[in-house]
Design an enzyme around this catalytic site. Structure first.
Site, PDB file in Angstrom:
ATOM      1  N   PHE A 111       0.498  -1.533  -0.509  1.00  0.00           N
ATOM      2  CA  PHE A 111       0.354  -0.120   0.107  1.00  0.00           C
ATOM      3  C   PHE A 111       0.356   0.888   0.274  1.00  0.00           C
ATOM      4  O   PHE A 111       0.366   2.351  -0.173  1.00  0.00           O
ATOM      5  CB  PHE A 111      -0.763   0.060   1.179  1.00  0.00           C
ATOM      6  CG  PHE A 111      -0.287   0.246   2.587  1.00  0.00           C
ATOM      7  CD1 PHE A 111      -0.758   2.110   2.514  1.00  0.00           C
ATOM      8  CD2 PHE A 111       0.307   0.065   3.360  1.00  0.00           C
ATOM      9  CE1 PHE A 111       0.009   2.312   4.498  1.00  0.00           C
ATOM     10  CE2 PHE A 111       0.790  -0.587   3.905  1.00  0.00           C
ATOM     11  CZ  PHE A 111       0.687   1.210   4.786  1.00  0.00           C
ATOM     12  N   LYS A 112       2.110   1.148   0.290  1.00  0.00           N
ATOM     13  CA  LYS A 112       3.126   2.525   0.414  1.00  0.00           C
ATOM     14  C   LYS A 112       2.975   2.663  -0.727  1.00  0.00           C
ATOM     15  O   LYS A 112       3.550   4.224  -1.198  1.00  0.00           O
ATOM     16  CB  LYS A 112       4.148   1.710   0.750  1.00  0.00           C
ATOM     17  CG  LYS A 112       4.325   1.543   2.668  1.00  0.00           C
ATOM     18  CD  LYS A 112       3.788   1.635   3.530  1.00  0.00           C
ATOM     19  CE  LYS A 112       3.460   0.950   4.824  1.00  0.00           C
ATOM     20  NZ  LYS A 112       5.151   1.484   4.850  1.00  0.00           N
ATOM     21  N   ASP A 113       3.045   2.622  -1.827  1.00  0.00           N
ATOM     22  CA  ASP A 113       2.774   2.851  -3.554  1.00  0.00           C
ATOM     23  C   ASP A 113       2.121   3.521  -3.594  1.00  0.00           C
ATOM     24  O   ASP A 113       2.799   4.422  -4.207  1.00  0.00           O
ATOM     25  CB  ASP A 113       3.213   1.851  -4.325  1.00  0.00           C
ATOM     26  CG  ASP A 113       4.038   0.569  -4.691  1.00  0.00           C
ATOM     27  OD1 ASP A 113       5.461   0.988  -4.592  1.00  0.00           O
ATOM     28  OD2 ASP A 113       3.628  -0.430  -4.579  1.00  0.00           O
TER      29      ASP A 113
END
Length: 465
Positions: A111-113
C-alpha cells in the site's frame, strides 16, 4: 492553505515547504490548519470518476493552487500509471458485505506505493523548480523502504538512504530494496529493530548539522504530510464504489505507525460516511491497549509473522492526539515527554473521543495463520499476514452486517511466503511477472551498528556532489 505543528511552537508553512520539511523544528508533525469538507452531493457526483480523477479532487484543496492544475493532474497521472491493475485499488468480496481492498497493485506490491509513487513525482517537480538537492532519510519495517526507493530512484536531485532492521524484514522485502543498484540509492541494515531506525531518523531531522551547507533532509516516512494526503483517496474510492455517500461504510486497517488509519479518520472528517474504523494490531499492541485500557506503555518489541506492524512507537498517533486534544500543542508536547519515560495516559475526554472514533483488536500469530488457511479454504483467496489480521479484527469487532466492511489488504502474499507456508499452503505464492527474477538480482546494502554517528558519517561520505 497553511500547515501547523502538533506541538505548537514552529512557524506555519505552505504546502511545498511542508513537503520538504517533514518533521517540524519543535519535534512535532505538520497538519493543515483546517481540513476541506465535501458535501454529500459533491461526493455523489464523483461516482463515475476513475482513481486518478478522484485523487485530484481530494488532493487539490490541500495544495491550494501552489502547483498549477495541469501540473498537479500530470503528477497524479504519472504516479498511478505504474500500477498493474486498471482499477488501481480493486475490491474483492470474501463474505457477506465483507470486502478486501487490494492496495498491493503498485510496483512494490504494498500500500505504500500509493503515497510514495506520488511523493517521488511531487519531489521531482518541486526540486526541479527550485533547483535544489536534498537527502532523503527514511526508516522501514519492510514496505516503506522499497516503495520509497522505487518512487525516488530516478530523482536527479535526491540521495536516498533507507534504514531497515537487519534480519527483521522478509527476504522479499529486503531484496526489493537492496537489488536497486542506483548511485543515489543506499540501503542501511541497522543492527536493531524498527523503533531504533525510526528514532534515529527523527533525531537526524532534529539536528541536521552532519549535512553539508545547502542540503537538508526530506522525510519519506509517514511523518511527511504528502504520505497521509495521498492515502485519503482510496478510502473515498472504495466507499464510493460500495454506495457512499448514500450508504455508510466501515474499514478495518492493519496498523503499525498509525498513518494509514489516520488517513481513514481524515476521510471521515472530510465527509465520507464511515460508520466504523477498526485498529487491527498484532502482538505489538500498544494502540489496542491504549484504546481499550488507556495503557500506552512501552513493552519489549515482539518479532512476529507480520513484521511491518512490529512497531511500538506509532509516529502518526501524535497527529491523532492533536485532534483528540482539540489541537492543544502544549498538551501534545507534554504527552510526548511523558511517553519518553515509557508511558502516557490520556485524559478521559480524549479517550472517550477515541473510543467513539475507533474500535480495536489484537490478533496473534497463531490466529493470523488460521485466518489465512480458513479464508483460502472457503474462497480460494490468499491473504498476506497483515491483511489476515485486519480481516480477523473486522470480524471480531464488527457492529453491523448491513454496512459494508472493507478490509485494507496492505501487501501481496508473495512478500511473506514463510507465513503463507506456515498457514498450511504447500505452494509458495508466486511473485508477479515483473518481479519473477527478484532473487537472481544483484544485491547491495551496508550493515551498520546502532550508532547515530556511524550512520551520519556513512551518509556524509556517500552523498553525491
Amino acid at each position: 492553505m497553511k500547515y501547523i505543528s502538533t506541538r505548537g511552537e514552529s512557524p506555519s508553512l505552505n504546502f511545498e515547504d511542508v513537503i520538504l520539511t517533514g518533521l517540524a523544528e519543535d519535534g512535532g508533525l505538520y497538519l493543515p490548519e483546517k481540513f476541506p469538507e465535501f458535501s454529500q452531493s459533491e461526493i455523489a457526483s464523483w461516482s463515475n470518476l476513475n482513481y486518478q480523477e478522484l485523487a485530484y479532487k481530494i488532493i487539490a484543496p490541500f495544495v491550494d493552487g501552489e502547483i498549477p492544475k495541469a501540473d498537479l493532474k500530470a503528477i497524479i497521472e504519472k504516479s498511478y500509471s505504474t500500477f498493474r491493475h486498471d482499477g488501481i485499488a480493486p475490491l474483492v468480496q470474501t463474505g457477506h458485505n465483507e470486502w478486501i481492498l487490494e492496495l498491493f497493485q503498485g510496483p512494490t506490491l504494498a500500500f505504500k506505493d500509493f503515497a510514495l509513487q506520488f511523493l517521488g513525482n511531487l519531489l521531482d517537480y518541486i526540486l526541479d523548480k527550485r533547483q535544489q538537492k536534498v537527502v532523503i532519510m527514511g526508516a522501514t519495517s519492510g514496505d516503506t523502504g522499497s516503495a520509497a526507493i522505487e518512487g525516488c530512484r530516478q530523482c536527479e536531485n535526491v540521495d536516498i538512504f533507507i534504514l531497515h532492521p537487519h534480519g527483521r524484514v522478509s527476504d522479499v522485502q529486503r531484496k526489493q530494496m537492496t537489488s536497486v543498484i542506483e548511485k543515489n540509492v543506499h540501503n542501511i541494515a541497522l543492527q536493531g529493530n524498527f523503533d531504533d531506525c525510526q528514532k534515529m531518523v527523527k533525531s537526524s531531522f532534529a539536528d541536521q548539522s552532519f549535512l553539508p551547507d545547502g542540503r537538508q533532509l526530506v522525510a519519506v516516512n509517514s511523518i511527511n504530510w504528502a504520505r497521509i494526503m495521498a492515502q485519503i483517496v482510496y478510502y473515498f474510492y472504495a466507499g464510493i464504489s460500495l454506495g457512499a455517500p448514500h450508504r455508510a461504510v466501515s474499514f478495518s486497517v492493519p496498523t503499525g505507525n498509525f498513518g494509514d488509519i489516520f488517513a481513514g479518520y481524515l476521510a471521515k472528517r472530510m465527509g465520507l460516511p464511515i460508520e466504523q474504523l477498526v485498529i487491527a494490531t498484532n502482538d505489538n499492541d500498544i494502540l489496542h491497549r491504549c484504546i481499550s485500557a488507556n495503557d500506552h506503555s512501552m513493552k519489549p518489541l515482539i518479532h512476529s509473522l507480520s513484521p511491518s506492524m512490529d512497531i511500538m512507537v506509532s509516529s502518526n498517533f501524535e497527529r491523532m492526539l492533536f485532534e483528540l486534544y482539540d489541537r492543544d500543542g502544549a498538551a501534545i508536547k507534554q504527552l510526548m515527554e511523558d511517553f519518553k519515560s515509557g508511558e502516557m495516559v490520556l485524559k478521559e475526554e480524549a479517550l472517550s473521543k477515541a473510543r467513539q472514533l475507533f474500535s480495536s483488536c489484537r490478533v496473534g500469530d497463531e490466529k493470523t495463520l488460521s485466518v489465512i488457511q480458513d479464508v483460502f479454504e472457503n474462497t480460494e483467496y490468499l491473504l498476506d499476514p497483515h491483511t489476515a489480521i485486519g480481516l480477523q479484527a473486522a470480524r471480531k469487532t464488527r457492529r453491523s452486517m448491513t454496512t459494508p466492511m472493507i478490509c485494507l489488504a496492505t501487501a501481496h502474499p508473495a512478500k511473506f511466503p514463510e507465513a503463507v507456508k506456515k498457514a498450511g499452503q504447500a505452494k509458495e505464492p508466486a511473485l508477479p511477472h515483473h518481479m519473477r527474477d527478484l532473487f537472481s538480482r544483484e544485491e547491495k546494502f551496508d550493515v551498520l551498528e546502532n550508532d547515530i554517528k556511524v550512520v551520519h558519517d556513512f551518509i556524509a561520505a556517500n552523498m553525491s556532489a
